[in-house]
Design a protein around this motif. Structure first.
Motif, short mmCIF file in Angstrom:
data_model
loop_
_atom_site.label_atom_id
_atom_site.label_comp_id
_atom_site.label_asym_id
_atom_site.label_seq_id
_atom_site.Cartn_x
_atom_site.Cartn_y
_atom_site.Cartn_z
N THR A 52 0.83 -1.20 0.00
CA THR A 52 0.00 0.00 0.00
C THR A 52 0.87 1.25 0.00
O THR A 52 0.58 2.21 -0.73
CB THR A 52 -0.96 -0.01 1.20
N ARG A 53 1.94 1.26 0.79
CA ARG A 53 2.85 2.41 0.81
C ARG A 53 3.51 2.62 -0.55
O ARG A 53 3.60 3.74 -1.05
CB ARG A 53 3.93 2.24 1.88
N ALA A 54 3.96 1.54 -1.16
CA ALA A 54 4.63 1.63 -2.46
C ALA A 54 3.65 2.10 -3.54
O ALA A 54 3.99 2.92 -4.39
CB ALA A 54 5.24 0.29 -2.83
N MET A 55 2.42 1.57 -3.50
CA MET A 55 1.40 1.98 -4.48
C MET A 55 1.05 3.44 -4.28
O MET A 55 0.89 4.19 -5.26
CB MET A 55 0.15 1.11 -4.34
N ASP A 56 0.95 3.89 -3.04
CA ASP A 56 0.63 5.29 -2.75
C ASP A 56 1.71 6.22 -3.31
O ASP A 56 1.39 7.28 -3.85
CB ASP A 56 0.48 5.49 -1.24
N ALA A 57 2.96 5.81 -3.22
CA ALA A 57 4.05 6.63 -3.77
C ALA A 57 3.90 6.77 -5.29
O ALA A 57 4.10 7.86 -5.84
CB ALA A 57 5.40 6.02 -3.42
N CYS A 58 3.52 5.70 -5.97
CA CYS A 58 3.30 5.75 -7.41
C CYS A 58 2.10 6.63 -7.75
O CYS A 58 2.12 7.39 -8.73
CB CYS A 58 3.11 4.35 -7.98
N PHE A 59 1.06 6.55 -6.94
CA PHE A 59 -0.14 7.36 -7.14
C PHE A 59 0.22 8.84 -6.99
O PHE A 59 -0.19 9.68 -7.80
CB PHE A 59 -1.22 6.95 -6.14
N GLY A 64 -0.01 13.84 -7.94
CA GLY A 64 0.39 14.95 -7.08
C GLY A 64 -0.33 15.01 -5.75
O GLY A 64 -0.28 16.02 -5.05
N ARG A 65 -0.99 13.94 -5.39
CA ARG A 65 -1.68 13.85 -4.09
C ARG A 65 -1.74 12.38 -3.70
O ARG A 65 -1.66 11.49 -4.56
CB ARG A 65 -3.07 14.47 -4.14
N SER A 66 -1.91 12.12 -2.42
CA SER A 66 -1.93 10.74 -1.94
C SER A 66 -3.29 10.09 -2.17
O SER A 66 -4.28 10.76 -2.48
CB SER A 66 -1.58 10.71 -0.45
N LEU A 67 -3.32 8.79 -1.97
CA LEU A 67 -4.58 8.06 -2.04
C LEU A 67 -5.54 8.58 -0.98
O LEU A 67 -6.74 8.76 -1.25
CB LEU A 67 -4.34 6.56 -1.86
N SER A 68 -5.05 8.86 0.22
CA SER A 68 -5.89 9.38 1.29
C SER A 68 -6.45 10.75 0.94
O SER A 68 -7.61 11.05 1.25
CB SER A 68 -5.11 9.47 2.60
N GLN A 69 -5.64 11.59 0.31
CA GLN A 69 -6.13 12.91 -0.09
C GLN A 69 -7.18 12.80 -1.19
O GLN A 69 -8.09 13.62 -1.26
CB GLN A 69 -4.96 13.77 -0.57
N GLU A 73 -9.35 9.31 4.25
CA GLU A 73 -8.49 8.53 5.14
C GLU A 73 -8.92 7.06 5.22
O GLU A 73 -8.08 6.18 5.42
CB GLU A 73 -8.49 9.14 6.55
N ASP A 74 -10.19 6.79 5.06
CA ASP A 74 -10.69 5.42 5.18
C ASP A 74 -10.87 4.76 3.81
O ASP A 74 -11.70 3.88 3.63
CB ASP A 74 -12.00 5.40 5.95
N TRP A 75 -10.04 5.13 2.84
CA TRP A 75 -10.21 4.62 1.48
C TRP A 75 -10.13 3.11 1.41
O TRP A 75 -10.77 2.49 0.57
CB TRP A 75 -9.23 5.29 0.52
N ARG A 76 -9.38 2.46 2.31
CA ARG A 76 -9.27 1.00 2.29
C ARG A 76 -10.57 0.33 2.71
O ARG A 76 -10.79 -0.84 2.40
CB ARG A 76 -8.11 0.52 3.16
N VAL A 77 -11.46 1.05 3.36
CA VAL A 77 -12.78 0.48 3.69
C VAL A 77 -13.55 0.24 2.39
O VAL A 77 -14.22 -0.78 2.23
CB VAL A 77 -13.56 1.43 4.63
N PHE A 78 -13.44 1.18 1.47
CA PHE A 78 -14.16 1.08 0.20
C PHE A 78 -13.41 0.24 -0.84
O PHE A 78 -14.01 -0.29 -1.76
CB PHE A 78 -14.42 2.48 -0.37
#
Length: 99
Positions: A52-59, A64-69, A73-78
């Motif tokens: 998840t950390r590595a994928m977030d870095a690629c995203f 230009g923004r994180s998966l959470s942004q 913050e609860d994106w993994r719930v969905f």
């Protein structure tokens, strides 16, 4: 181990860069990458958190923004692991009649 992470990062970068440009992405590419992520965790090569950390870095690199942004913050719930939140931009829709 590094070969698998390099391959996953290349796939994520390719997917996210295409989506950031407004291109579409074949579902097979997404599904194969998710399968590879799941296999890596089941084989004990990486943890869900590592991937998840590595994928977030690629995203972040592509958008230009994180998966959470982008998804909250609860994106993994969905999008429970190993789902990749990858969506094409919505096409503009113009009415074809006056109705």
């Amino acid at each position: 181990m590094q070969l698998m992470m390099d391959e996953l990062q290349q796939r994520w970068q390719s997917m996210f860069a295409a989506l950031a440009r407004g291109d579409d992405m074949p579902p097979g590419k997404l599904l194969r990458t998710e399968g590879m992520m799941e296999a890596a965790v089941l084989a004990g090569v990486f943890s869900e958190a590592d991937l998840t950390r590595a994928m977030d870095a690629c995203f972040q690199q592509a958008f230009g923004r994180s998966l959470s942004q982008s998804f909250g913050e609860d994106w993994r719930v969905f999008f429970p692991f190993p789902q990749i939140p990858a969506f094409a931009q919505r096409a503009p829709v113009y009415p074809s009649t006056k109705d």
